[in-house]
Design an enzyme around this catalytic site. Structure first.
Site, PDB file in Angstrom:
ATOM      1  NE  ARG A 167      -2.502  -1.195   3.326  1.00  0.00           N
ATOM      2  CZ  ARG A 167      -2.639  -2.725   3.486  1.00  0.00           C
ATOM      3  NH1 ARG A 167      -3.110  -3.652   2.865  1.00  0.00           N
ATOM      4  NH2 ARG A 167      -1.686  -2.922   4.666  1.00  0.00           N
ATOM      5  CD  GLU A 201      -0.315 -10.152  16.815  1.00  0.00           C
ATOM      6  OE1 GLU A 201      -0.667  -9.597  15.664  1.00  0.00           O
ATOM      7  OE2 GLU A 201      -0.958 -10.333  17.702  1.00  0.00           O
TER       8      GLU A 201
END
Ligand code: AMP
Length: 173
Positions: A61, A98
């Site tokens: 993005r 994560e």
């Protein structure tokens, strides 16, 4: 147009891409010509005062904003891409997510003709992506003059991972 209008346009999508993540969807900004122009203007304003040779843009993005910014500033663009996407010789940087790890790459010769770099992405979350990208720029011989985001999720503390750099976020949550 104020950055408040941009902030209002960002759509919160809960539990995307995983449970517990509140995804900041920037597509309403991209699809509105006034909002998109305003986002590019606010990101370019600060860089105009600096001597930036190139924008380094983070997959994927980040590309959407960085391409328009490079065009407006009249400078070149270097893509920082996920492993396996760049065709020529690359530097690689692996960092923790994560769950698991991710690897970003940049062409080894990307900054040979311009060393003052502004790094651009849509969102600063935990900061791992930006920190790895800054390292890649430096390994390829560039100097990170500025790190610029449309959105910063300040409650995640991502700035700490890129402390020491000159950081700008147009919109802070
Ligand atoms: P991080 O490494 O945690 O700072 O994550 C930054 C990257 O993940 C950016 O390239 C963002 O596009 C994306 N990202 C992380 N969290 C979000 C979120 N809540 N909403 C939208 N994009 C996100």
């Amino acid at each position: 147009m104020s950055t408040e209008a941009l902030k209002q346009a960002i759509r919160d999508v809960p539990d995307f891409p995983k449970p517990g993540i509140m995804f900041k969807d920037i597509t309403p900004i991209l699809s509105d010509p006034k909002l998109f122009q305003s986002a590019i203007d606010v990101l370019c304003e600060r860089l105009r005062e600096r001597e930036i040779d190139k924008i380094a843009a983070i997959d994927a993005r980040g590309f959407l904003f960085a391409g328009a910014m490079a065009h407006q500033l009249g400078i070149g663009l270097v893509p920082i891409r996920k492993k396996g996407k760049l065709p020529y010789k690359t530097h690689e940087e692996t960092y923790d997510l994560e769950y698991g790890t991710a690897t970003l790459t940049v062409h080894q010769d990307a900054f040979e003709d311009g060393k003052n770099i502004a790094l651009v992405d849509d969102v600063l979350a935990t900061g791992g992506t930006a920190a790895a990208s800054a390292k890649l720029i430096e390994r390829a011989g560039g100097t990170v003059q500025s790190i610029d985001f449309l959105i910063e999720l300040s409650f995640l503390g991502g700035r700490d991972k890129i402390a020491g750099y000159d950081i700008f976020s147009a919109i802070v949550f």
